[in-house]
Design a protein around this motif. Structure first.
Motif, PDB file in Angstrom:
ATOM      1  N   PHE A   1       0.869  -1.365  -0.115  1.00 57.51           N
ATOM      2  CA  PHE A   1      -0.028  -0.001   0.015  1.00 57.51           C
ATOM      3  C   PHE A   1       0.816   1.229   0.032  1.00 57.51           C
ATOM      4  O   PHE A   1       0.511   2.195  -0.733  1.00 57.51           O
ATOM      5  N   LYS A   2       2.103   1.453   0.711  1.00 61.80           N
ATOM      6  CA  LYS A   2       2.805   2.283   0.880  1.00 61.80           C
ATOM      7  C   LYS A   2       3.477   2.651  -0.545  1.00 61.80           C
ATOM      8  O   LYS A   2       3.242   3.890  -0.891  1.00 61.80           O
ATOM      9  N   LYS A   3       3.652   1.821  -1.341  1.00 65.10           N
ATOM     10  CA  LYS A   3       4.172   2.146  -2.771  1.00 65.10           C
ATOM     11  C   LYS A   3       3.230   2.527  -3.642  1.00 65.10           C
ATOM     12  O   LYS A   3       3.338   3.731  -4.327  1.00 65.10           O
ATOM     13  N   LEU A   4       2.000   2.050  -3.508  1.00 63.40           N
ATOM     14  CA  LEU A   4       0.757   2.754  -4.375  1.00 63.40           C
ATOM     15  C   LEU A   4       0.759   4.141  -3.939  1.00 63.40           C
ATOM     16  O   LEU A   4       0.358   4.809  -4.941  1.00 63.40           O
ATOM     17  N   GLU A   5       0.805   4.428  -2.763  1.00 62.76           N
ATOM     18  CA  GLU A   5       0.313   5.744  -2.235  1.00 62.76           C
ATOM     19  C   GLU A   5       1.437   6.769  -2.697  1.00 62.76           C
ATOM     20  O   GLU A   5       1.104   7.733  -3.154  1.00 62.76           O
TER      21      GLU A   5
ATOM     22  N   LYS B   1      -8.199   6.897   1.596  1.00 65.09           N
ATOM     23  CA  LYS B   1      -9.415   6.124   0.966  1.00 65.09           C
ATOM     24  C   LYS B   1      -8.929   6.093  -0.475  1.00 65.09           C
ATOM     25  O   LYS B   1      -9.274   5.008  -1.201  1.00 65.09           O
ATOM     26  N   ASP B   2      -8.533   7.035  -0.987  1.00 69.60           N
ATOM     27  CA  ASP B   2      -7.893   6.903  -2.589  1.00 69.60           C
ATOM     28  C   ASP B   2      -7.007   5.689  -2.746  1.00 69.60           C
ATOM     29  O   ASP B   2      -7.333   5.088  -3.775  1.00 69.60           O
ATOM     30  N   VAL B   3      -6.174   5.502  -1.760  1.00 73.00           N
ATOM     31  CA  VAL B   3      -5.358   4.410  -1.993  1.00 73.00           C
ATOM     32  C   VAL B   3      -5.668   3.020  -1.900  1.00 73.00           C
ATOM     33  O   VAL B   3      -5.594   2.145  -3.012  1.00 73.00           O
ATOM     34  N   VAL B   4      -6.824   2.854  -1.116  1.00 73.01           N
ATOM     35  CA  VAL B   4      -7.764   1.687  -0.870  1.00 73.01           C
ATOM     36  C   VAL B   4      -8.584   1.473  -2.274  1.00 73.01           C
ATOM     37  O   VAL B   4      -8.612   0.322  -2.795  1.00 73.01           O
ATOM     38  N   SER B   5      -9.064   2.583  -2.596  1.00 75.48           N
ATOM     39  CA  SER B   5      -9.829   2.384  -3.967  1.00 75.48           C
ATOM     40  C   SER B   5      -8.952   1.974  -5.029  1.00 75.48           C
ATOM     41  O   SER B   5      -9.419   1.290  -5.726  1.00 75.48           O
ATOM     42  N   ALA B   6      -7.845   2.554  -5.134  1.00 73.61           N
ATOM     43  CA  ALA B   6      -7.021   2.218  -6.278  1.00 73.61           C
ATOM     44  C   ALA B   6      -6.349   0.693  -6.217  1.00 73.61           C
ATOM     45  O   ALA B   6      -6.125   0.263  -7.217  1.00 73.61           O
ATOM     46  N   SER B   7      -5.965   0.297  -4.746  1.00 72.40           N
ATOM     47  CA  SER B   7      -5.939  -1.296  -4.837  1.00 72.40           C
ATOM     48  C   SER B   7      -6.763  -2.126  -5.184  1.00 72.40           C
ATOM     49  O   SER B   7      -6.512  -3.429  -5.782  1.00 72.40           O
TER      50      SER B   7
ATOM     51  N   THR C   1     -10.158   4.293 -10.548  1.00 74.06           N
ATOM     52  CA  THR C   1      -9.640   5.358  -9.413  1.00 74.06           C
ATOM     53  C   THR C   1      -8.676   6.460 -10.067  1.00 74.06           C
ATOM     54  O   THR C   1      -8.696   7.612  -9.813  1.00 74.06           O
ATOM     55  N   LYS C   2      -7.667   5.909 -11.191  1.00 74.10           N
ATOM     56  CA  LYS C   2      -7.062   6.872 -11.864  1.00 74.10           C
ATOM     57  C   LYS C   2      -7.981   7.761 -12.635  1.00 74.10           C
ATOM     58  O   LYS C   2      -7.495   9.022 -12.538  1.00 74.10           O
TER      59      LYS C   2
END
Length: 515
Positions: free
Chosen positions: A324-328, A341-347, A353-354
């Motif tokens: 999750f950290k790298k995605l953030e 919340k955006d990070v969780v949505s993108a995962s 999400t993009k």
């Protein structure tokens, strides 16, 4: 945990194949987060028909035992296609209630056939504690049965809901007006009445309209009846699946693939080793969504997969932990004000999400617009008042739109903001052609590979000079969420790649030439 913190209390945990290892992972996660675990059994077949033996009463009772043993607080019967007939409802609910008198039973259905009210009344009589309905103005067809009809039917009985029909009517009137605000999303070409053929094709209510939109995008709108027939045949080819997202998508993709390519069941089986099946079908047979009840159909599975890897355990068990950290960090390089919340949505939904974050970055605080302005747009000659914050109000007056379109496909829009004249260029997507005319693959020439369907190029897996074998994945195409892996029909060397990523194609457009 995040959803609990955001206010969610009850978690309905289901798996599209009723695959127990998948279900238990979700149940444990919801329970550890402090949520109420509503474990769902997805319903298919017909327990009142002795000829339908795959998903019989014993199958559902054994599954119920396992879910309660795993810690379910509530048991849900998820009837996603509206297949639960009244007699079957009595048999199933009564059997579960007799065996597990303490567990709350919650029944979810769709009213596709028109028999939803009768089935929900039968569930209530048999011992269900909760049945799902929809407010009258939003009910029927692929939605849930009518709330008002259910309440009225139970008045004066031992199951009287004590709800006021007058209050329900007022509630329905509010949502009828609200529904008008979302008119652009109403599908005007799908079913207009209940249709009992759902007992034959078993198309889930939530998939029905999506399937029609997909058919329209593939140029198959006029063949939708053929797609419904092919859906039942595709389901048989796949081994008679329980059909919920994403297994329902697998069946729908195969059905449209069959109609698009004019294939019957025998063609699909006999030519399985040479056809470029939709990606969802290939991944299903690999075991990406779990193991279906009764196993995979053979030799159909082996013909499709050939040497592709197979998963025999829970699909997520062998995946590395998600970073999750790298995605953030990656999202923050592209967008401002990224939240967890955006990070969780993108995962979960990376592309969607993009698209949302890009829209937010470009257009800003669109949540201040009223619903009609956002979805439909301003009407010429009308004034719109938008409050950004206390003391900051915009009076916007729509003046005119030019008839001329510039070379970029844009029109000039004239408007006033608080009395000041403004103009803006707005792209008119309906007035330009995004799909260019491209050369077609020559039929019968195996060295010229054409697009099997209209769609967009998602990924190109080969380049000029690459050596490929028969069945090598070449290109991934996507149309309305249906992805297809185009495979090489013969061995050879890539001579020319005629496409680029994100290019929009028509069926039979030339994509790869081999030598």
């Amino acid at each position: 945990m995040l959803k609990v913190e955001c206010g969610m209390d009850i978690f309905r945990v289901f798996d599209c194949l009723n695959y127990l290892p998948n279900l238990i992972v979700g149940m444990e996660a919801a329970g550890k987060a402090g949520g109420i675990v509503e474990a769902a059994i997805c319903y298919s077949g017909d327990v009142s028909n002795p000829k339908r033996t795959k998903y019989n009463l014993n199958y559902y009772l054994e599954l119920t035992n396992e879910l309660i043993k795993a810690g379910a607080h509530v048991l849900s019967i998820k009837d996603m296609a509206g297949l639960l007939k009244p007699q079957a409802a009595i048999i199933l609910v009564k059997a579960i209630r007799d065996k597990h008198p303490e567990i709350p039973i919650h029944v979810h259905t769709h009213d596709t056939s028109g028999a939803g009210i009768a089935s929900m009344l039968a569930c209530a009589e048999a011992g269900a504690d909760i049945v799902d309905v929809a407010v009258d103005s939003m009910s029927g067809l692929t939605s849930q049965p009518s709330m008002g009809a259910l309440v009225a039917s139970l008045q004066g009985t031992s199951l009287d809901t004590q709800l006021s029909l007058e209050a329900i009517s007022q509630y329905s009137a509010y949502w009828e007006q609200t529904r008008n605000q979302y008119a652009p999303f109403e599908c005007t070409v799908t079913m207009k009445t209940g249709n009992a053929d759902v007992y034959e094709n078993e198309i889930p209510g939530g998939q029905y309209t999506n399937l029609h939109f997909q058919a329209h995008s593939l140029g198959l709108s006029e063949q939708f009846e053929d797609i419904k027939i092919a859906y039942a045949k595709a389901n048989d080819l796949l081994g008679d699946l329980i059909k919920v997202t994403p297994s329902s998508k697998v069946v729908g993709d195969l059905a449209q693939f069959m109609v698009q390519n004019k294939l019957n069941e025998k063609d699909v089986v006999d030519r399985a080793e040479e056809l470029s099946f939709p990606k969802s079908v290939v991944e299903f047979f690999q075991g990406h969504i779990g193991q279906p009840h009764g196993g995979f159909p053979e030799p159909f599975r082996s013909k499709i997969l050939r040497d592709l890897p197979r998963i025999s355990e829970r699909p997520g068990a062998s995946l590395p932990p998600f970073d999750f950290k790298k995605l953030e960090e990656d999202l923050k390089k592209l967008y401002e004000n990224v939240t967890f919340k955006d990070v969780v949505s993108a995962s979960l939904y990376f592309d969607v999400t993009k698209e949302y974050l890009s829209f937010r970055e470009q257009y800003g605080l669109v949540e201040h617009l009223d619903t009609a302005s956002f979805f439909i747009g301003p009407k010429i000659g009308e004034e719109y008042i938008i409050s950004i914050e206390e003391g900051k109000i915009f009076n916007i007056f729509a003046l005119a739109v030019t008839d001329e379109i510039n070379e970029n496909g844009e029109r000039t829009v004239f408007f006033e903001i608080n009395g000041g004249l403004r103009t803006v260029l707005v792209r008119d997507n309906t007035a330009i052609k995004d799909i260019e005319v491209r050369p077609k693959a020559i039929k019968g020439n195996e060295k010229q590979i054409g697009a099997p369907m209209p769609g967009m190029v998602v990924e190109i897996r080969v380049k000029q000079g690459d050596e490929v074998s028969k069945g090598t994945p070449l290109v991934i195409l996507s149309a309305m969420k249906m992805e297809t892996v185009v495979q090489s029909p013969v061995a050879g060397i890539v001579e020319t790649v005629h496409i680029t990523p994100s290019m929009k194609l028509q069926a039979e457009d030339l994509i790869i030439s081999l030598r």
